[in-house]
Scaffold this motif. Structure first.
Motif, PDB file in Angstrom:
ATOM      1  N   LYS A 611       0.825  -1.199   0.000  1.00 24.41           N
ATOM      2  CA  LYS A 611       0.000   0.000   0.000  1.00 24.41           C
ATOM      3  C   LYS A 611       0.865   1.256   0.000  1.00 24.41           C
ATOM      4  O   LYS A 611       0.592   2.211  -0.744  1.00 24.41           O
ATOM      5  CB  LYS A 611      -0.913  -0.017   1.224  1.00 24.41           C
ATOM      6  N   LEU A 643      -4.387  -1.224  -5.365  1.00 25.06           N
ATOM      7  CA  LEU A 643      -5.161  -0.796  -4.200  1.00 25.06           C
ATOM      8  C   LEU A 643      -6.457  -1.586  -4.065  1.00 25.06           C
ATOM      9  O   LEU A 643      -6.872  -1.942  -2.957  1.00 25.06           O
ATOM     10  CB  LEU A 643      -5.459   0.703  -4.301  1.00 25.06           C
ATOM     11  N   ASP A 646      -5.807  -5.135  -2.871  1.00 21.35           N
ATOM     12  CA  ASP A 646      -5.343  -5.152  -1.489  1.00 21.35           C
ATOM     13  C   ASP A 646      -6.392  -4.641  -0.514  1.00 21.35           C
ATOM     14  O   ASP A 646      -6.116  -4.513   0.679  1.00 21.35           O
ATOM     15  CB  ASP A 646      -4.073  -4.299  -1.366  1.00 21.35           C
ATOM     16  N   LYS A 647      -7.582  -4.287  -1.051  1.00 25.17           N
ATOM     17  CA  LYS A 647      -8.731  -3.859  -0.233  1.00 25.17           C
ATOM     18  C   LYS A 647      -8.440  -2.588   0.562  1.00 25.17           C
ATOM     19  O   LYS A 647      -8.942  -2.400   1.675  1.00 25.17           O
ATOM     20  CB  LYS A 647      -9.178  -4.982   0.713  1.00 25.17           C
ATOM     21  N   ASP A 648      -7.630  -1.685  -0.001  1.00 24.30           N
ATOM     22  CA  ASP A 648      -7.375  -0.370   0.597  1.00 24.30           C
ATOM     23  C   ASP A 648      -8.360   0.624  -0.013  1.00 24.30           C
ATOM     24  O   ASP A 648      -8.022   1.392  -0.921  1.00 24.30           O
ATOM     25  CB  ASP A 648      -5.929   0.058   0.341  1.00 24.30           C
ATOM     26  N   GLU A 651      -7.973   4.757   0.104  1.00 27.05           N
ATOM     27  CA  GLU A 651      -6.965   5.250  -0.826  1.00 27.05           C
ATOM     28  C   GLU A 651      -7.415   5.045  -2.276  1.00 27.05           C
ATOM     29  O   GLU A 651      -7.166   5.883  -3.142  1.00 27.05           O
ATOM     30  CB  GLU A 651      -5.626   4.549  -0.587  1.00 27.05           C
ATOM     31  N   ARG A 708     -12.583  -6.454   3.968  1.00 25.90           N
ATOM     32  CA  ARG A 708     -11.741  -7.248   4.862  1.00 25.90           C
ATOM     33  C   ARG A 708     -12.616  -7.882   5.954  1.00 25.90           C
ATOM     34  O   ARG A 708     -13.483  -7.231   6.526  1.00 25.90           O
ATOM     35  CB  ARG A 708     -10.663  -6.380   5.504  1.00 25.90           C
TER      36      ARG A 708
END
Length: 877
Positions: A611, A643, A646-648, A651, A708
């Protein structure tokens, strides 16, 4: 005294009296006579009679009719006059009051050139008379107006005064009356076509026609009649008519009148290029606070303008407008429309005359075009034999200039031979120079200069030797080594100069930027500061501007892993309004981002996390893209993928909104940080369509449905997402739909059908009849989802903002139908063959044993599926 004077000036005859005083040279004793005569005349005739009578010679003055006044004895208030008073006769011929007209003239004039003898000047001082004379919008009372007389019918100074008066008092109605007076009441009046007065008449009447269409054709027919009789026309007619119609968005009328002017000869084929601004920047663009509405309106207006431009080009064969059209579109950021106009103009035999006319289009296609568009432009350039687009054989500016200078250098010789002559002890410099001149050599290379300067004892002696060579008529080839030696000698940097002269690098190596940059990075990481300064000095010769050196320092810090120092360099670049080169952006992606496998999430980065790597790159690009740095659409897609996988989500949403704001089709209302710099390319929305393609929109919905999983909040229904733009709270699973709705409202084209399909697919993954997914994350989400199908469907509709997401099927049919789309037998068979790990299967059975209804239903449905489609037996070892 002052109130009495003000009351006197308010009276109707005050203007005429003051005009008499200013225009005549009579004494004060005569004022009483003129005043008495003026009081006895009709108000509209006072001024002319006073002027004519006062200016005429004594012998030629007309005798006015006797006006009898009663005799009165003088009173105490008024003293009798000491001179006789002569009675004046009033003339009966009203035509005699008009002064003789001046000859008509179309030349520019000024107020100082006008005299009181002109009717226009005289009428200006009498509003009542001016009102009477300007009332010519009818055919009654012919012969009663000044313009009815042959000597005044072509007096355009008088017509201008009448038009000014009617416009001030009646607006468009007054302009219409003057036009009817010139064309209907008087048949032979032809407007002038040159000069300021002609511009005034034509602009007034064309403006009237634009507001009242019935008169526009009449004005154009009048212009065509003048052209057929005299062969001349008003030069601004085409822009005033066709350009104004395009500016108002009336493209059909503009095309029709263009054909009319084209047939009559008043317009040439290339005149279309004169209205390009009105075609693609019309003033009729709506003002709306809704970005999506404004973008759609702008695109529709520009599309209509492009259609009108094509229609006008079709009826004007032989046009040569390729260069102006493509240049105008590219300068204003309409690359997508430039591609369409390129294809249209080429089909109609309108080709670029030089390679520079399509150079901007070529650069746009390389960055933002599809593969088909790139190949088409490249093949067309090869067909036109534009060698500038052949990147394999093209030379850089530096190489071309160096080759040009070498050609001008004169006779060449082997540089090694000159170096050996200089290095031989018996031969001094003067002897070697004389030998080279005797051999006809007029230019020497860097190897000879190196041997000349390495034996000098000081900087002054180096400069003296160089001046001695130039003074003898031998030139020095322009290359990095001689320039750098002379520069360091003039600056008296003896240590750096010694390192340069005694370096083991060949002079040709100094001209290789890649090698010198690798030396700079390696010496920086090894902290060899003398060699580092030498490499930096060599690179400074290659990049005289500060932007090139900042690029070098940025890549140096990135290669050394000094991200904070690299960020400071980016701050300096942003402060000076400069941009990072494409090479620096590619180097940033190569060194910072950890490589990942296709269809796999990002690997853990070193020293930054996955991230942090993406966000560092994003923060750098946020500061340099507004200044014009180019970043390709695939690179932005890669950052979004990292992103999203990665489940961000925070952002990810921030990057999406910034991209839409930066590359939006709408010009920003707020001032730019760098107003003097060019805006980044791709402002036409092409790069946004490439970033947020159909596949990315489906992925956004899918990533939104896969949050998540936290074991501590399983079953807790307070998992909500707060929209950063509106502040409303939504269910965590529909955050992708919320983001797509915001992008749609910002002007991004969203494919609703694909959003619906992706949403139904995710609903089927979570709530359909149980058929285990091959992905463990989907099976886990299904087991731990704290929401029901009805709740998710209702929340998805609320997040999208209208009823069109599911087309109302959730009301006519059970929502269960949305979560169970039709599946083929092969799909069901693949689901029955999914192998679930024993540990996961044990957890599912344990939850079913404890009475979990969700686990019980999944176990039952899975057993039914395996009974219908028994799995294939596994092959033995």
């Amino acid at each position: 005294m002052r109130p009495a004077l003000l009351r006197l000036l308010r009276r109707p005859f005050a203007v005429s009296t003051l005009d008499t005083l200013a225009a005549t040279s009579i004494g004060i004793e005569q004022l009483e006579i003129d005043y008495t005569r003026l009081r006895g005349q009709p108000q509209c005739l006072r001024h002319y009679s006073s002027i004519n009578d006062a200016r005429a010679p004594p012998a030629e003055r007309k005798q006015w009719p006797r006006q009898r006044t009663p005799d009165k004895k003088p009173t105490g208030k008024r003293r009798p006059l000491s001179f006789p008073i002569h009675e004046i006769e009033i003339p009966t011929d009203t035509d005699a009051i008009a002064p003789p007209p001046p000859p008509p003239s179309d030349k520019p004039y000024s107020e100082n050139e006008r005299t009181l003898d002109t009717p226009a000047k005289a009428l200006r001082l009498h509003p009542e008379r001016l009102e009477f004379e300007s009332n010519v919008g009818h055919t009654h009372d012919l012969g009663t107006r000044l313009v009815d007389q042959p000597e005044h019918s072509s007096d355009f100074e008088l017509w201008e005064e009448l038009l000014h008066h009617r416009q001030r008092k009646y607006g468009d109605q007054g302009t219409q009356e003057i036009w009817e007076g010139m064309t209907v009441r008087l048949q032979g009046v032809q407007l002038p076509v040159t000069g300021p007065r002609a511009d005034f008449f034509w602009r007034c009447f064309v403006g009237l026609g634009l507001r009242r269409e019935i008169y526009l054709t009449s004005v154009l027919e009048h212009a065509i009649d003048i052209y057929q009789r005299q062969g001349i026309s008003w030069p601004h007619l085409y822009e005033s008519v066709v350009g104004k119609l395009l500016d108002q968005g009336r493209t059909r009328q503009a095309s029709a009148l263009h054909r009319m002017l084209q047939r009559s000869g008043l317009a040439q084929p290339n005149d279309v290029a004169r209205v390009l601004k009105q075609v693609f920047h019309p003033a009729c663009l709506p003002i709306s606070e809704d970005p999506a509405t404004l973008i759609i309106s702008q695109r529709q207006t520009i599309a209509f303008g492009q259609t009108a431009l094509k229609a006008m080009c079709r009826c004007a064969p032989g046009h040569r407008i390729y260069g102006p059209v493509i240049s105008h579109l590219m300068q204003n950021g309409y690359g997508e429309y430039a591609l369409k106009m390129h294809e249209f103009l080429v089909r109609h035999d309108d080709h670029p005359q030089t390679a520079e006319e399509m150079l901007d289009l070529w650069e746009y296609v390389k960055k933002h075009g599809s593969e088909r568009e790139f190949n088409a432009i490249r093949d067309y350039a090869e067909e036109r034999e534009f060698e500038k687009f052949n990147t394999d054989t093209s030379m850089t500016d530096e190489t071309a200039s160096a080759g040009h200078k070498k050609e001008k250098g004169g006779k060449r010789y082997n540089d090694d031979i000159g170096a050996k002559l200089i290095s031989t002890p018996p031969f001094n410099l003067e002897w070697v120079i004389g030998t080279l001149k005797m051999l006809g050599v007029s230019a020497i290379g860097p190897r000879t200069i190196r041997e000349v300067t390495i034996r000098a004892n000081s900087s002054k002696e180096i400069l003296d030797r160089i001046n001695l060579i130039r003074g003898s008529g031998i030139t020095i080839e322009d290359s990095i080594f001689p320039r750098l030696v002379e520069k360091l000698a003039k600056q008296h940097r003896s240590i750096l100069l010694s390192d340069l002269l005694h370096s083991d690098q060949h002079p040709d190596v100094l001209a290789d930027v890649k090698i010198q940059e690798s030396f700079l990075v390696s010496h920086y990481m090894a902290q060899d500061w003398r060699q580092y300064n030498l490499a930096l000095a060599v690179l400074a010769e290659h990049f005289p501007s500060s932007s090139g050196l900042l690029d070098l320092h940025f890549r140096k810090h990135i290669a050394a892993g000094e991200y904070d120092a690299a960020s400071k360099v980016v701050d300096e670049v942003a402060i000076h309004g400069q941009k990072l080169s494409e090479e620096s952006v590619d180097f940033l992606a190569q060194k910072v981002l950890t490589s990942r496998q296709q269809t796999k999430g990002p690997s853990p980065g070193k020293p930054l996390s996955a991230k942090d790597e993406v966000m560092f790159v994003f923060r750098v690009l946020q500061r340099v893209v507004p200044a014009g740095s180019y970043v390709s659409a695939p690179f932005w897609v890669e950052l979004l993928k990292r992103l999203g996988m990665d489940k961000d989500w925070d952002e990810f949403s921030e990057m999406c909104h910034w991209l839409v704001h930066e590359y939006s089709f709408i010009p920003h209302a707020e001032p730019s940080l760098f107003p003097s710099k060019l805006q980044p390319t791709g402002r036409d929305g092409r790069i946004l369509s490439q970033i947020f393609s159909t596949r990315m929109q489906v992925a956004i919905v899918s990533w939104g449905f896969r949050p998540r999983i936290d074991e501590n909040v399983v079953g807790n229904k307070k998992n909500y997402y707060k929209d950063p733009t509106t502040g409303q709270r939504y269910m965590l699973l529909v955050r992708g739909i919320v983001l797509l709705r915001d992008l749609r409202n910002a002007g991004v084209k969203i494919e609703v059908d694909w959003v619906r399909r992706a949403t139904r697919h995710r609903l089927a993954t979570l709530f359909s009849e149980y058929s285990p997914s091959a992905r463990r994350v989907n099976r886990r989400l299904r087991l731990m989802c704290p929401f029901t199908l009805h709740e998710v469907v209702a929340e998805a509709k609320r997040a999208w903002g209208d009823e069109f997401l599911f087309r109302g099927h959730e009301r006519s049919r059970s929502p269960r139908w949305l979560a169970n789309p039709y599946r083929t037998r092969s799909s069901l068979r693949r689901s029955s063959n999914v192998v679930i790990p024993r540990r996961e299967m044990g957890q599912l059975r344990e939850r079913a044993r404890r009475g979990d209804s969700r686990a019980l239903r999944q176990m039952r449905e899975w057993q039914d599926l395996r009974e219908r489609f028994p799995p294939k037996p596994r092959r033995g070892p």
